[in-house]
Enzyme design. Structure first.
Site, PDB file in Angstrom:
ATOM      1  CG  HIS A   1     -29.541 -69.365 126.106  1.00  0.00           C
ATOM      2  ND1 HIS A   1     -28.972 -70.102 125.303  1.00  0.00           N
ATOM      3  CD2 HIS A   1     -30.694 -69.804 126.452  1.00  0.00           C
ATOM      4  CE1 HIS A   1     -29.782 -71.345 125.226  1.00  0.00           C
ATOM      5  NE2 HIS A   1     -30.872 -70.776 126.188  1.00  0.00           N
TER       6      HIS A   1
ATOM      7  NE  ARG B   1     -27.362 -76.554 124.822  1.00  0.00           N
ATOM      8  CZ  ARG B   1     -27.240 -75.865 126.013  1.00  0.00           C
ATOM      9  NH1 ARG B   1     -26.595 -76.608 126.975  1.00  0.00           N
ATOM     10  NH2 ARG B   1     -28.254 -75.177 126.228  1.00  0.00           N
TER      11      ARG B   1
END
Lengths: 264, 552
Positions: free
Chosen positions: B330, B350
């Site tokens: 990740h 994000r």
């Protein structure tokens, strides 16, 4: 290769490598003094001291309840509790972990509550009579590392608000710290587990759409479709994948329907 | 007071200095240009940990001989036994059972319940406590096509596409077709799913899903599943189909009969240091993944026990592996503060506009590249460009500029949209709506594993496997919400399969360690010198200054 020298020594995995000049603080593991860098969790401080965990360490992320810990600071009478993986060490901290605590947990058959003819509250009284002996001291609540108001969910259980107790106890990681401090000898966390399952099975409404889908699966409805997909050439499958419709993010569950209804 | 040290606070100033300009650009819809397809490929090849040739090693022995896996994995596959197989006397069994299950996380526990329901006596052994596993750590939810607009057909397409069509079709079919049955089973066991007042399941999208089918139980679906299954197991300890749980007793070797079929295992009591001989008609391996091997030194989101033990002993007995070179990283795992290292920082951060910045406060990548590409960009910036930010505990990271979120969407957005993350850092005096996060890619999931059939059967007779320890269900990339489903579907299938197999054979074959002896000979003839001892059992996090004084 000259530029390679600049690379910082990376701490591999969870092993801590403090930089030069890191501030070291005294920390007492079951009474023995160790110097550890500040900012570590209790768990990493214990490992930094050289211990290899067998008990008392689990997910290392605050959800499994393996690392229940009691601690005090030198010069402070107050007893504190927390999870070793989530609590930061401080100077003069004295700790002991409580990797296991005996709990009362009577067996039961969730599918057969005949003893009490399906009266859920009576079932709780039958299995956990001690719950009703809570003296309301609140030590459990003060001890809970998940900030659960344990005493309050016990009060809800006594009152017969099982749903309330189930939701109020939902964040429980079953570390056992509450039970370890209870003067009424209640195993709050096992009683709460029982109540949550009662609520999940008997008090939350069943998902009708799931029941229907289960019948469809059992009738073998999708086996043919899946077999067909399984045998497809990659480019055919890729095409289907790219062309699939996407349920809009804001669609209410159960309202939106795709154009292509053939494979539902 | 800030949870960041003085040095880091100084570095944050550089990010703050460039922020107004970056926010201005983001408002105009301008962003760091995404990599072209060619660049992506090049970046992946050069920087993605899966594509690096250094840190890989060909396995010289066993069914996958000649294939290159991460060094940490290969070394363990080529490890020698903890036991001396010549001197172990196997005449008397300490336990005899129909089905022995090794590993008591989600898959092992589901298998135990299923084997018991199918008439088998079960021993459920585990290295740590019953339930200690990656299952408890799964927050996001569990996928199941139970809505009217959905079906196993579309779930299957999503699973295959997510896995870049490298999955085993039969396993993906089983996964998606069994999903509703599994959810119904959990409902019957009293699991508290998030539901609407009428009983309809609350569902959400996950990465790569075409329909909303992510079911949740607060933000701890895995923990709720695990505690319900464990609780039910405790109700079923008695009788000829009872489940006996042995904690702190990992398996260190399988036992095999004359024809190579599995007939039990040797367990090791970590506390009394005793070995137990367990004879069983069938064995299920459900020991989970390899995150704690810290492939190439990466931190991990995984549980303390994720050390690939089951893979190691199954490999010696002849189980074939697939996709063991494929690991899910990740891109944004926390590297600061120390207590949050490895903690997953959801992609949503994000998605809401937070950019990735280097030590000078400069953007170095488009923040919404695919996971594997984004990980590569961060690794490149830290290791090759050398503009990572060093932490006080010797790690490197880049800034994830979370304060941009409030700047872009209004004050209070971080708190509202990312409540759990906000609290997790607030605890350490870091307000992520005002200060950026330090992140680096983190090891998340073992994509590959033991090759299985639809009912968990392996290449070795009598040996079954289920859960993260297996490969094929998700191919070379797994979608969120399919791992909880995987452990339950294939746990149940393996449990049933093993129970039926146990019924079909007259008794356990006489146990031997012939396969271990043979493996030892293979190691020698392959020229593997000084093999490490395996399985690993426990990670070792003692610091160098302690190790130096541990004379033996």
């Amino acid at each position: 290769m000259a530029d390679k020298k600049k690379i910082t020594q990376l701490a591999a995995g969870d092993r801590t490598i403090p930089p030069d000049g890191a501030k070291m603080i005294p920390f007492y593991l079951m009474g023995s003094e160790y110097l550890v860098p500040e900012t570590l969790t209790i768990m990493k401080a214990v490992e930094y001291a050289g211990y290899q965990y067998i008990r008392g360490c689990g997910c290392r992320g605050g959800i499994c309840g393996a690392c229940a810990t009691f601690y005090r600071f030198t010069g402070d009478y107050r007893l504190k509790a927390g999870l070793a993986c989530q609590t930061v060490v401080g100077p003069g901290m004295i700790i002991t972990q409580l990797p296991f605590f005996p709990a009362n947990r009577p067996d039961y058959n969730l599918d057969n509550l005949d003893n009490t003819r399906g009266d859920l509250h009576a079932e709780l009284r039958r299995l956990y009579p001690e719950v009703f002996k809570c003296i309301g001291c609140g030590t459990c609540t003060r001890t809970c590392p998940m900030d659960i108001d344990v005493m309050d969910y016990i009060a809800l259980m006594k009152r017969g608000d099982l749903k309330g107790a189930a939701y109020k106890s939902f964040d429980c990681v079953m570390c056992g710290l509450c039970a370890s401090r209870c003067p009424a000898q209640i195993s709050q966390f096992t009683a709460a587990m029982f109540v949550r399952r009662l609520v999940g099975k008997y008090m939350l409404p069943k998902a009708g759409h799931l029941e229907k889908r289960i019948e469809e699966v059992k009738s073998g409805k999708y086996e043919k479709m899946l077999k067909k997909l399984s045998k497809m050439k990659p480019e055919e499958l890729r095409k289907l994948y790219i062309e699939r419709e996407r349920e809009p993010d804001l669609a209410e569950p159960g309202v939106w329907m795709p154009e292509d209804k053939e494979c539902l | 007071m800030s949870g960041y040290t003085g040095e880091l606070k100084e570095l944050i100033k550089k990010a703050e200095a460039t922020r107004p300009h970056r926010v201005e650009r983001a408002r105009r819809g301008e962003h760091f240009s995404a990599l072209t397809m060619e660049e992506r490929e090049r970046w992946l090849k050069r920087y993605h940990p899966d594509c690096k040739n250094e840190g890989r090693k060909k396995v010289g022995v066993g069914p996958n001989s000649g294939q290159a896996f991460p060094e940490e994995v290969s070394l363990l596959l080529e490890s020698k036994s903890i036991l001396d197989p010549e001197s172990v006397i196997l005449d008397n069994a300490d336990y005899t059972t129909d089905v022995l299950i090794i590993g008591a996380g989600g898959a092992g526990t589901a298998a135990a319940l299923a084997a018991s329901e199918n008439g088998s006596h079960v021993i459920l052994s585990t290295k740590l406590r019953h339930g200690d596993s990656n299952t408890v750590m799964a927050e996001g939810g569990i996928q199941c096509a139970d809505q009217e607009c959905d079906s196993p057909y579309f779930h299957y397409l999503d699973v295959m596409g997510g896995g870049h069509f490298t999955n085993d079709p039969a396993l993906a079919s089983a996964l998606t077709n069994d999903a509703p049955l599994t959810m119904g089973w959990l409902e019957e066991l009293g699991m508290m799913f998030d539901k609407l007042p009428g009983g309809r399941m609350k569902v959400r999208h996950g990465g790569g899903t075409s329909r909303k089918r992510m079911h949740s139980a607060g933000d701890m679906a895995g923990a709720e599943i695990m505690r319900v299954l464990r609780d039910e197991t405790r109700n079923r300890t008695n009788g000829i189909n009872g489940i006996k749980v042995l904690e702190f007793s990992p398996a260190v070797e399988l036992l095999t009969g004359k024809s190579g079929d599995v007939s039990g295992a040797i367990l090791y009591n970590l506390e009394t240091k005793e070995y137990y001989i367990v004879r069983a008609k069938a064995v299920i391996i459900s020991t989970g993944g390899f995150g704690r091997l810290h492939i190439q030194g990466f931190p991990t989101t995984n549980h303390y026990g994720a050390t690939a033990d089951g893979i190691v002993i199954a490999y010696r007995a002849g189980a074939e592996l697939r996709d063991m070179d494929s690991t899910q990283y990740h891109p944004t795992g926390a590297v600061y503060p120390e207590q949050n290292v490895g903690l997953l920082i959801t992609e949503k951060v994000r998605g809401l506009g937070a950019q990735l910045l280097n030590v000078d406060g400069e953007e170095f990548s488009f923040a919404l590249e695919p996971r594997d590409v984004e990980s590569s960009c961060i690794i490149r910036e830290c290791l090759e460009v050398q503009k990572g930010i060093p932490t006080p505990t010797g790690r490197l990271g880049v800034w994830l500029d979370s304060p941009m979120i409030d700047a872009l969407h209004g004050e209070g957005t971080v708190r509202k949209e990312l409540p759990a993350k906000h609290i997790q850092f607030r605890r350490y005096n870091i307000d992520i709506s005002k200060e950026p996060l330090l992140v680096y890619p983190t090891l998340h999931y073992q994509n590959g594993g033991i090759k299985i059939g639809e009912n968990g059967e392996t290449a070795v007779k009598g040996l079954f496997a289920a859960g993260e320890v297996t490969g094929g269900v998700h191919g070379r990339n797994r979608l969120m919400g399919n791992s909880l489903l995987d452990v339950l579907v294939f746990g149940k299938r393996a449990g049933k399969g093993a129970a039926e197999y146990a019924k079909s054979i007259p008794g356990c074959s006489a146990p031997t360690l012939e396969h271990v002896k043979r493996f030892g000979r293979e190691l020698k003839s392959a020229g593997v010198e000084n093999p490490v001892t395996g399985p690993l059992l426990l990670p070792d996090y003692a610091p160098p200054h302690v190790k130096k004084r541990q004379w033996d």
